[in-house]
Design an enzyme around this catalytic site. Structure first.
Site, PDB file in Angstrom:
ATOM      1  N   PHE A 141      13.763 -35.682  -0.526  1.00 22.33           N
ATOM      2  CA  PHE A 141      13.780 -35.548  -1.990  1.00 22.33           C
ATOM      3  C   PHE A 141      15.198 -35.748  -2.504  1.00 22.33           C
ATOM      4  O   PHE A 141      16.129 -35.104  -2.028  1.00 22.33           O
ATOM      5  CB  PHE A 141      13.264 -34.170  -2.425  1.00 22.33           C
ATOM      6  CG  PHE A 141      13.170 -34.050  -3.921  1.00 22.33           C
ATOM      7  CD1 PHE A 141      12.109 -34.620  -4.613  1.00 22.33           C
ATOM      8  CD2 PHE A 141      14.165 -33.404  -4.652  1.00 22.33           C
ATOM      9  CE1 PHE A 141      12.040 -34.539  -6.004  1.00 22.33           C
ATOM     10  CE2 PHE A 141      14.095 -33.317  -6.041  1.00 22.33           C
ATOM     11  CZ  PHE A 141      13.024 -33.888  -6.715  1.00 22.33           C
ATOM     12  N   ASP A 226      22.640 -35.931   1.270  1.00 19.85           N
ATOM     13  CA  ASP A 226      22.248 -35.247   0.043  1.00 19.85           C
ATOM     14  C   ASP A 226      22.294 -33.747   0.330  1.00 19.85           C
ATOM     15  O   ASP A 226      21.390 -33.193   0.952  1.00 19.85           O
ATOM     16  CB  ASP A 226      20.839 -35.697  -0.366  1.00 19.85           C
ATOM     17  CG  ASP A 226      20.352 -34.993  -1.619  1.00 19.85           C
ATOM     18  OD1 ASP A 226      20.955 -33.968  -2.000  1.00 19.85           O
ATOM     19  OD2 ASP A 226      19.353 -35.454  -2.206  1.00 19.85           O
ATOM     20  N   LYS A 255      23.024 -28.236  -7.690  1.00 21.51           N
ATOM     21  CA  LYS A 255      22.406 -26.906  -7.664  1.00 21.51           C
ATOM     22  C   LYS A 255      23.413 -25.745  -7.674  1.00 21.51           C
ATOM     23  O   LYS A 255      23.878 -25.370  -8.740  1.00 21.51           O
ATOM     24  CB  LYS A 255      21.418 -26.812  -6.498  1.00 21.51           C
ATOM     25  CG  LYS A 255      20.177 -27.702  -6.734  1.00 21.51           C
ATOM     26  CD  LYS A 255      18.964 -27.273  -5.930  1.00 21.51           C
ATOM     27  CE  LYS A 255      17.690 -27.910  -6.483  1.00 21.51           C
ATOM     28  NZ  LYS A 255      17.285 -29.136  -5.801  1.00 21.51           N
TER      29      LYS A 255
HETATM   30  C1  LIG Z   1      16.956 -30.465  -6.343  1.00 23.80           C
HETATM   31  C2  LIG Z   1      17.346 -31.618  -5.510  1.00 23.80           C
HETATM   32  C3  LIG Z   1      17.716 -32.843  -6.092  1.00 23.80           C
HETATM   33  C4  LIG Z   1      17.607 -33.109  -7.577  1.00 23.80           C
HETATM   34  O1  LIG Z   1      18.493 -32.347  -8.311  1.00 23.80           O
HETATM   35  P1  LIG Z   1      18.309 -32.282  -9.910  1.00 23.80           P
HETATM   36  O2  LIG Z   1      19.457 -31.441 -10.361  1.00 23.80           O
HETATM   37  O3  LIG Z   1      16.972 -31.694 -10.180  1.00 23.80           O
HETATM   38  O4  LIG Z   1      18.397 -33.672 -10.413  1.00 23.80           O
HETATM   39  C5  LIG Z   1      18.151 -33.852  -5.255  1.00 23.80           C
HETATM   40  N1  LIG Z   1      18.222 -33.675  -3.928  1.00 23.80           N
HETATM   41  C6  LIG Z   1      17.873 -32.522  -3.336  1.00 23.80           C
HETATM   42  C7  LIG Z   1      17.990 -32.386  -1.857  1.00 23.80           C
HETATM   43  C8  LIG Z   1      17.405 -31.457  -4.106  1.00 23.80           C
HETATM   44  O5  LIG Z   1      17.025 -30.314  -3.506  1.00 23.80           O
END
Ligand SMILES: *Cc1c(COP(=O)(O)O)cnc(C)c1O
Length: 406
Positions: A141, A226, A255
């Site tokens: 994700f 990520d 986050k």
């Molecule tokens: C939450 C998340 C995102 C997206 O972040 P947003 O601030 O909602 O755009 C991307 N990568 C990972 C691994 C995430 O957990």
């Protein structure tokens, strides 16, 4: 606080909000530490932390102080000028990671969008436009912009919006053979989470990470980590890569970086960063003084032995408590993850029912999360008081008892 005439209800959501979310029936109105209260003064223990965002709980004095102080000085300029909080935060990120350079954004998706555009631009500048393939992983994700959702490994999130960005290949996570067969000189980047969050709390095997690094190097491809969910102390290290044997070329963080205030960053080396020349990419709000002031406060509290060691202690408490509940009710096949990014995996008897556990938890005064339909996810504050963990696990046990009795 709110009189009856102006009381806003959950029903109002269905009237005035786009129906892409299905929020709980209750509406929280304030929080302190790892406790939250709703409109009816009902108390909840927060094991969700706003999806791994509120790394210091709610209204931590250091964050309230930084936000209050900066709010009386300067909120926003745009990137026509730089500002002191952004310079300080970028300096801290460079000092404490592999990176030489920082690009600020406002959300995880935006930081990932920047990382992907940079990887494509770097490869195109250096090796030619045919080096464009991005390899990513099933269940990964990376956010909801069209590029990031297309790189993410769940077609359900990216289908139905017309033609997708091209040259994106998805492989099974932790599958070294598939990676070996696929990486080529056409590959410009391999993008992954070191521990898949949304995908079900799945840790990358050390041998898999070694293969990612080796194959990327062999074919002049960049490795993008990520760390939007794993970063800023979540796994017990400032960034999860620090607990592995590999260093990425680009890392994204969001986050927890703002502890609840929107901010994100992309970190990289100088030779790669050089390809984002003036005018190639940008953001109106990215690196604004208000967000960066909060980010500085987060970094100075989280990046300390006391907080990082505390994450590992709290992980033990969670694991012991969940094992105890499992010994009594036999609901999980395993508890996995690292630090305070933990997943209790439902066993065969409860397949597909993670939402039932979440809803039963809310009814017992506990906020937690799911990661897919088979995993109950816990991402509390990194400084959640030990007694809140104990009390929260008691509430969770009552929720488990209800679900198993039904
Ligand atoms: C939450 C998340 C995102 C997206 O972040 P947003 O601030 O909602 O755009 C991307 N990568 C990972 C691994 C995430 O957990």
């Amino acid at each position: 606080m709110m009189d009856n005439k102006t009381k806003l209800t959950r029903e109002q959501f269905d009237k005035v909000m786009v129906p892409n979310y299905a929020p709980a029936a209750v509406i929280p109105v304030r929080g302190q530490g790892s406790r939250v209260w709703d409109q009816n003064e009902r108390e909840y223990i927060d094991f969700a932390g706003g999806i791994a965002v509120n790394c210091l709980g709610h209204c931590h004095p250091a964050l309230v102080g930084a936000l209050t102080e900066q709010s009386q000085k300067l909120w926003h300029l745009s990137n026509v000028m730089t500002n002191e909080p952004a310079l300080a935060l970028a300096t801290a990120l460079v000092e404490h990671t592999f990176a030489d350079k920082v690009y600020f954004a406002n959300s995880g998706a935006e930081a990932n969008e920047a990382a992907l555009k940079l990887a494509r631009r770097y490869a195109s500048d250096k090796f030619g436009p045919e080096k464009d393939e991005i390899i990513a992983f099933n269940q990964g994700f990376h956010g909801r912009t069209f590029f990031t959702v297309s790189v993410g490994g769940q077609a359900a999130y990216s289908d139905g919006f017309g033609p997708k960005p091209e040259a994106i290949t998805h492989l099974p996570y932790n599958d070294i053979a598939a990676l070996e067969q696929t990486v080529s000189d056409r590959t410009c980047a391999i993008m992954l989470e070191p521990l898949q969050g949304e995908g079900g709390i799945i840790t990358a095997h050390p041998e898999f990470l070694a293969a990612v690094r080796r194959l990327a190097d062999k074919h002049n491809a960049l490795v993008i980590f990520d760390e939007v969910q794993t970063g800023v102390g979540r796994t017990g290290a400032l960034y999860a890569y620090m607990n592995t044997d590999m260093v990425p070329d680009i890392l994204t963080t969001a986050k927890a970086l703002g502890g609840g205030f929107p901010i994100a960053a992309m970190l990289t080396r100088e030779d790669i960063a050089a390809h984002l020349k003036v005018g190639t990419h940008g953001s109106t709000y990215g690196g604004n003084p208000l967000a960066c002031a909060v980010g500085n406060a987060v970094m100075s509290v989280v990046n300390t032995p006391a907080v990082l060691d505390g994450v590992r202690q709290r992980e033990q408490l969670f694991r012991q408590g969940l094992e105890k509940i499992n010994a009594k009710y036999d609901v999980f096949s395993e508890v996995r993850g690292k630090g305070l990014l933990l997943g209790a995996v439902l066993n065969e008897r409860y397949q597909g029912r993670s939402r039932d556990f979440l809803q039963a938890a809310v009814a017992q005064g506990l906020m937690c999360l799911v990661a897919g339909t088979n995993v109950v996810r816990f991402t509390p504050s990194l400084v959640i008081p030990m007694e809140d963990i104990t009390e929260g696990l008691m509430r969770f046990e009552r929720a488990v008892a209800k679900v198993t009795k039904a």
